[in-house]
Scaffold this active site. Structure first.
Site, PDB file in Angstrom:
ATOM      1  N   GLY A 240      43.363  33.573  30.373  1.00 45.81           N
ATOM      2  CA  GLY A 240      42.758  33.323  29.064  1.00 45.81           C
ATOM      3  C   GLY A 240      43.707  33.677  27.928  1.00 45.81           C
ATOM      4  O   GLY A 240      43.765  32.986  26.909  1.00 45.81           O
TER       5      GLY A 240
ATOM      6  N   GLY B 295      45.551  32.330  36.124  1.00 43.81           N
ATOM      7  CA  GLY B 295      45.392  33.164  37.313  1.00 43.81           C
ATOM      8  C   GLY B 295      45.633  32.424  38.616  1.00 43.81           C
ATOM      9  O   GLY B 295      46.427  32.857  39.458  1.00 43.81           O
TER      10      GLY B 295
ATOM     11  N   LYS C   3      37.570  23.894  33.759  1.00 43.44           N
ATOM     12  CA  LYS C   3      36.871  23.546  32.516  1.00 43.44           C
ATOM     13  C   LYS C   3      37.745  22.963  31.420  1.00 43.44           C
ATOM     14  O   LYS C   3      38.717  23.587  30.995  1.00 43.44           O
ATOM     15  CB  LYS C   3      36.213  24.805  31.959  1.00 43.44           C
TER      16      LYS C   3
ATOM     17  N   ARG D  93      51.524  40.388  37.974  1.00 43.98           N
ATOM     18  CA  ARG D  93      50.937  41.406  37.091  1.00 43.98           C
ATOM     19  C   ARG D  93      51.354  42.817  37.498  1.00 43.98           C
ATOM     20  O   ARG D  93      51.336  43.727  36.675  1.00 43.98           O
ATOM     21  CB  ARG D  93      49.413  41.278  37.064  1.00 43.98           C
TER      22      ARG D  93
HETATM   23  C1  3PG Z   1      42.332  38.257  32.976  1.00 39.99           C
HETATM   24  O1  3PG Z   1      42.342  38.477  34.191  1.00 39.99           O
HETATM   25  O2  3PG Z   1      42.505  37.107  32.505  1.00 39.99           O
HETATM   26  C2  3PG Z   1      42.151  39.404  32.038  1.00 39.99           C
HETATM   27  O3  3PG Z   1      42.302  40.622  32.677  1.00 39.99           O
HETATM   28  C3  3PG Z   1      40.845  39.299  31.296  1.00 39.99           C
HETATM   29  O4  3PG Z   1      39.752  39.603  32.111  1.00 39.99           O
HETATM   30  P1  3PG Z   1      38.251  39.352  31.563  1.00 39.99           P
HETATM   31  O5  3PG Z   1      38.119  37.877  31.349  1.00 39.99           O
HETATM   32  O6  3PG Z   1      37.350  39.884  32.640  1.00 39.99           O
HETATM   33  O7  3PG Z   1      38.090  40.098  30.265  1.00 39.99           O
END
Ligand code: 3PG
Length: 401
Positions: free
Chosen positions: A382, A358, A229, A38
Site C-alpha cells: 500500500g 506484497g 483490485k 523486508r
Molecule cells: C503492509 O504490509 O503493507 C504494511 O505493513 C501495512 O499493513 P496494514 O495494511 O495492516 O496496515
C-alpha cells in the site's frame, strides 16, 4: 530529512536506537529461498549501528490482531471492542514476532533478545522502567526485538502515553519501515516528535528509486498492473496516465477491464463499481489487456501463453517499468507462469524497473530468479501505491519536521 547514511558521529557507545522495521510477513513467506526483502531492509542499519557501539531495539507490527479494518483501512471496531478482541485471545500467537528473533539472530550471527512486555495491554510504567533498565545495563552492540506493537491498541491510535513510553526506551530513532510509512501509527509518526530521527538506508533507497520513476522516466515507459483490485490502483493510474506509454493489465483487475469491454468473466473476481472507470480508460489504446487466459472451473486464474509473449515483447523495448501486483493467482504454484514470464522479461530487459506489492515481492523471494542492478524491489505494498500515486506518506513527513 536527516539520513542515517550521513550520520557523522563515529562513536555511539551505549546509545540506544529504536529501529522501526516492517515484519508484516506471513509464515509461509518466511521459508523462501532468499531473505525476505523486508528483513533484508534492516540488516545494514543494524550492522552499521552496532559497529559504532549502539544498542538496537527493533520495533514492528505484524498482521491486524486488534481490529477489523475497513476497505479504506480505518478500524471498524470501537475502542472497547478492540480491547475486548485483544483480551479475548485475538492476540494470536501466529502474529507474534518471536520467530523473527531467531531469524535475525541467524542472519546477524548475534543473539537477539525478544521482549514481550510491550504486548501487555497495560504496558505499565513499572514495566517500561524495568525494560529501560534492562536495555541500559546490556552491553554495547546488543540487539532487542519487541513483541508485535499492534498487540497494544496504542500503536494504531498513535496514543500519546504509549508513544512516550516507547520513546523513553531509546536515545534516537531510525525508520527502515517504508512499507508502513502510510500508516499514522505511534511508532511511525509519534516517536519522531520526541526523539532525534533519521531515515534508514533502505528507506532512503525507496525514496530515491520511487522518486526517480516519478520525476524522470525514460521512454518507452510501461506500467504493469495486476493483483485483485482496480480500486487500489486508481491513484497510480491517474498519476502516470500522461507519462506512461502503455499499461499492461493482468490479475483480477484484468477481469474488471474485460467485463467493462462486455466480455463474460464467469465466476472470476471483478469489481462492478469500477466498470465505469475501466470503460473510460478503454477508450485509449494505452490500456493493453490479455488476449488469452488460464481458466479453471469458470474462473480466470492467470494470463495465457500468447499474452505472456505479447507482454514480454513490450517489456523488451521499455526503458522504464513499474510493476505492481501479480498476473495470476500465485498462491498456487501452478498459476505463477504469467507472473514469472513478466518477471523474467523485466530481469532480461535493460530498463530501469521498480517492482513492488506484497505478492509480487514474495514471488521473487520464493523463486530462484537473480535480481539485476537495473531493478529496484520496493518493500511497500500500500505504501508503494500511495507514494507512486503522489500522496505524502505520514511516516516520511514525520521525518521531514
Ligand atoms: C503492509 O504490509 O503493507 C504494511 O505493513 C501495512 O499493513 P496494514 O495494511 O495492516 O496496515
Amino acid at each position: 530529512m536527516k539520513y542515517l547514511s550521513s550520520f557523522k558521529t563515529k562513536n555511539l557507545s551505549g546509545k540506544i536506537c529504536l529501529l522501526r522495521a516492517d515484519f508484516n510477513i506471513e509464515n509461509a513467506e518466511l521459508s523462501g529461498k532468499n531473505i525476505h526483502p523486508r528483513i533484508a531492509a534492516i540488516l545494514l542499519a543494524i550492522e552499521f549501528l552496532t559497529k559504532k557501539g549502539a544498542k538496537v531495539v527493533i520495533l514492528s507490527h505484524r498482521g491486524r490482531p486488534a481490529a477489523r479494518i475497513n476497505v479504506d483501512k480505518t478500524p471498524i471496531d470501537t475502542d472497547k471492542k478492540i480491547s475486548e478482541n485483544l483480551r479475548n485471545g485475538l492476540r494470536k500467537s501466529a502474529l507474534s514476532l518471536k520467530p523473527f528473533a531467531k531469524i535475525l539472530s541467524k542472519l546477524l550471527k548475534k543473539p537477539v533478545d525478544f521482549i514481550d512486555s510491550v504486548a501487555k495491554l497495560e504496558f505499565t510504567t513499572s514495566q517500561v522502567v524495568k525494560l529501560r533498565n534492562k536495555i541500559k545495563s546490556a552491553p554495547c552492540g546488543n540487539i532487542f526485538l519487541l513483541e508485535n506493537l499492534r498487540f497494544n491498541p496504542g500503536e494504531d491510535k498513535n496514543d500519546v502515553k504509549f508513544t512516550k513510553k516507547l520513546a523513553s526506551l531509546g536515545d534516537f530513532y531510525v525508520n527502515e519501515a517504508f512499507a508502513f510509512c502510510h500508516r499514522p501509527a505511534a511508532s511511525i509518526i509519534g516517536i519522531p516528535k520526541l526523539l532525534p530521527s533519521f531515515a534508514g538506508f533502505s528507506l532512503e533507497n525507496e525514496i530515491k528509486n520511487l522518486s526517480k520513476v516519478i520525476a524522470s522516466p525514460k521512454k518507452p515507459f510501461i506500467v504493469i498492473l495486476g493483483g485483485v483490485k482496480v480500486a487500489d490502483k486508481v491513484g497510480l493510474i491517474e498519476n502516470f496516465w500522461d507519462k506512461a506509454d502503455k499499461f499492461l493489465i493482468g490479475g483480477g483487475i484484468a477481469n474488471t477491464f474485460l467485463a467493462a469491454r462486455g466480455e463474460k468473466v464467469g465466476n472470476s473476481v471483478y469489481e462492478k463499481e469500477k466498470i465505469a472507470f475501466c470503460k473510460k480508460l478503454l477508450k485509449f489504446s494505452k490500456i493493453i489487456l490479455p488476449v488469452d487466459l488460464m481458466v479453471k472451473n469458470g474462473r480466470i486464474l492467470d494470463i495465457g501463453v500468447k499474452t505472456q509473449k505479447n507482454y514480454a515483447e513490450i517489456i523488451k523495448k521499455a526503458k522504464t517499468i513499474i510493476w505492481n501486483g501479480p498476473m495470476g493467482y500465485i498462491e498456487d504454484k501452478g498459476l505463477r507462469k504469467g507472473s514469472e514470464a513478466v518477471l523474467r522479461a523485466i530481469l532480461k530487459s535493460k530498463a530501469f524497473g521498480v517492482i513492488g506489492g506484497g505478492e509480487t515481492t514474495s514471488l521473487l523471494q520464493a523463486s530462484s530468479f537473480k535480481l539485476q542492478a537495473n531493478v529496484f524491489v520496493s518493500t511497500g505494498g500500500g505504501a508503494m501505491l500511495e507514494f507512486l500515486a503522489g500522496k505524502k506518506l505520514p511516516g516520511i513527513e514525520a521525518l521531514n519536521k
